[in-house]
Scaffold this motif. Structure first.
Motif, PDB file in Angstrom:
ATOM      1  N   CYS A 140       2.059   9.795   7.121  1.00 62.52           N
ATOM      2  CA  CYS A 140       0.628   9.957   7.364  1.00 62.52           C
ATOM      3  C   CYS A 140       0.062   8.790   8.162  1.00 62.52           C
ATOM      4  CB  CYS A 140      -0.117  10.104   6.040  1.00 62.52           C
ATOM      5  SG  CYS A 140       0.178  11.674   5.191  1.00 62.52           S
ATOM      6  N   LYS A 141       0.610   7.606   7.971  1.00 69.22           N
ATOM      7  CA  LYS A 141       0.177   6.446   8.747  1.00 69.22           C
ATOM      8  C   LYS A 141       0.709   6.497  10.172  1.00 69.22           C
ATOM      9  CE  LYS A 141      -2.204   3.432   6.177  1.00 69.22           C
ATOM     10  NZ  LYS A 141      -3.484   2.832   6.625  1.00 69.22           N
TER      11      LYS A 141
ATOM     12  N   GLN B  75       0.797  -1.216   0.000  1.00 66.97           N
ATOM     13  CA  GLN B  75       0.000   0.000   0.000  1.00 66.97           C
ATOM     14  C   GLN B  75       0.842   1.285   0.000  1.00 66.97           C
ATOM     15  OE1 GLN B  75      -3.027  -0.008   3.060  1.00 66.97           O
ATOM     16  NE2 GLN B  75      -3.435  -2.188   2.815  1.00 66.97           N
ATOM     17  N   LEU B  76       1.919   1.293   0.761  1.00 67.01           N
ATOM     18  CA  LEU B  76       2.659   2.535   0.942  1.00 67.01           C
ATOM     19  C   LEU B  76       3.799   2.721  -0.060  1.00 67.01           C
ATOM     20  CD1 LEU B  76       2.883   2.683   4.846  1.00 67.01           C
ATOM     21  CD2 LEU B  76       1.063   3.466   3.325  1.00 67.01           C
ATOM     22  N   ALA B  77       4.409   1.636  -0.476  1.00 63.21           N
ATOM     23  CA  ALA B  77       5.564   1.765  -1.368  1.00 63.21           C
ATOM     24  C   ALA B  77       5.539   0.716  -2.472  1.00 63.21           C
ATOM     25  CB  ALA B  77       6.863   1.659  -0.568  1.00 63.21           C
TER      26      ALA B  77
ATOM     27  N   ASP C 100      -5.694  10.221  -3.676  1.00 57.71           N
ATOM     28  CA  ASP C 100      -6.832  10.257  -2.763  1.00 57.71           C
ATOM     29  C   ASP C 100      -6.304  10.057  -1.333  1.00 57.71           C
ATOM     30  OD1 ASP C 100      -9.168   9.996  -1.336  1.00 57.71           O
ATOM     31  OD2 ASP C 100      -9.842   8.159  -2.340  1.00 57.71           O
ATOM     32  N   ILE C 101      -6.502  11.044  -0.468  1.00 58.99           N
ATOM     33  CA  ILE C 101      -5.952  10.989   0.889  1.00 58.99           C
ATOM     34  C   ILE C 101      -7.026  10.676   1.934  1.00 58.99           C
ATOM     35  CG2 ILE C 101      -4.050  12.557   0.345  1.00 58.99           C
ATOM     36  CD1 ILE C 101      -5.657  14.789   1.740  1.00 58.99           C
ATOM     37  N   SER C 102      -8.215  10.265   1.476  1.00 53.76           N
ATOM     38  CA  SER C 102      -9.317  10.031   2.418  1.00 53.76           C
ATOM     39  C   SER C 102      -8.992   8.955   3.446  1.00 53.76           C
ATOM     40  CB  SER C 102     -10.587   9.635   1.654  1.00 53.76           C
ATOM     41  OG  SER C 102     -10.373   8.486   0.854  1.00 53.76           O
ATOM     42  N   GLU C 103      -8.173   7.980   3.091  1.00 53.81           N
ATOM     43  CA  GLU C 103      -7.850   6.913   4.055  1.00 53.81           C
ATOM     44  C   GLU C 103      -6.979   7.401   5.194  1.00 53.81           C
ATOM     45  OE1 GLU C 103      -4.710   3.976   3.007  1.00 53.81           O
ATOM     46  OE2 GLU C 103      -4.886   4.864   0.980  1.00 53.81           O
ATOM     47  N   TYR C 104      -6.339   8.546   5.062  1.00 50.03           N
ATOM     48  CA  TYR C 104      -5.469   9.073   6.117  1.00 50.03           C
ATOM     49  C   TYR C 104      -6.167  10.097   7.021  1.00 50.03           C
ATOM     50  CZ  TYR C 104      -2.024   7.257   2.800  1.00 50.03           C
ATOM     51  OH  TYR C 104      -1.316   6.465   1.946  1.00 50.03           O
ATOM     52  N   ILE C 105      -7.389  10.491   6.651  1.00 50.18           N
ATOM     53  CA  ILE C 105      -8.089  11.544   7.393  1.00 50.18           C
ATOM     54  C   ILE C 105      -9.056  10.939   8.418  1.00 50.18           C
ATOM     55  CG2 ILE C 105      -9.654  13.518   7.181  1.00 50.18           C
ATOM     56  CD1 ILE C 105      -8.534  13.982   4.409  1.00 50.18           C
TER      57      ILE C 105
END
Length: 224
Positions: free
Chosen positions: A165-166, A46-48, A219-224
């Motif tokens: 962000c995680k 997911q991240l890299a 899309d940054i919704s998963e981090y908010i």
């Protein structure tokens, strides 16, 4: 997950960078092997994505210096993120302190940041760093260089931005269980009350989110 931004860093450098951050995260022994395997999978998938992380294991300071170099901008930015990871849960352990000391030496970066961390952050197991650093009459006076140094972090790679962000909590809670990728790290009181560097954490998280949304069009919704 792909990004429209081309990183100035190679995949080898980012792989070493992420291994270094995970080494910091695991320094105080809060993760068992199953949890580590889960974090590795999330980081890789997911991240890299696109970075060879099959051997995502702890990395020594010397190995990291071989990839990032000494006295280089990427080495300094890595060290900034390493400090952020060390303090993200509101605690600063002896294991993290020793590892950061080794990283400073290997990467050729100054160690003036460490005395401030020892004086101001909550220490796990109530251990005392007084033997390492004499008490300060005005502890907050020494935080300004550290704050300025942390604020100088250049966010130039989406994979590092996603990791931050995680790692950094999204808000200052009244109290909460701090988790990393779904795994509980520690139960803490309000971070904004106990961590004098909380504003730096919030600012960095916001900059990472803005970078992902504005520059990378993610899309940054998963981090908010």
């Amino acid at each position: 997950m792909t990004s429209v931004v081309e990183s100035p860093h190679s995949n080898q450098q980012i792989a070493a960078w992420l291994r270094g951050l995970l080494t910091i995260a695991w320094a105080d022994g809060n993760f068992d092997e199953q949890e580590k395997a889960s974090i590795i999978a999330i980081t890789k998938d997911q991240l890299a994505p696109g970075v060879e992380l099959d051997a995502l294991e702890k990395i020594t300071p010397e190995e990291l210096a071989t990839v990032l170099g000494k006295h280089t901008p990427i080495a300094e930015n890595f060290l900034r993120t390493a400090v952020i990871v060390a303090i993200a849960d509101g605690t600063y352990s002896p294991q993290e302190d020793e590892l950061l000391h080794q990283l400073c030496q290997a990467l050729g970066e100054p160690e003036y940041i460490l005395p401030a961390l020892r004086q101001t952050l909550t220490v796990k197991e109530q251990l005392n760093f007084s033997a390492l650093t004499p008490p300060l009459t005005h502890p907050h006076d020494v935080l300004h260089p550290l704050r300025d140094w942390l604020d100088g972090l250049e966010i130039e790679d989406p994979r590092v931005a996603r990791f931050l962000c995680k790692m950094i909590p999204s808000q200052c809670p009244f109290e909460r269980d701090v988790t990393l990728f779904g795994h509980k790290i520690v139960h803490i009181p309000p971070l904004c009350k106990i961590n004098p560097l909380y504003e730096q954490l919030v600012s960095l998280r916001f900059r990472a989110l803005s970078y992902l949304a504005d520059d990378c069009k993610e899309d940054i919704s998963e981090y908010i």
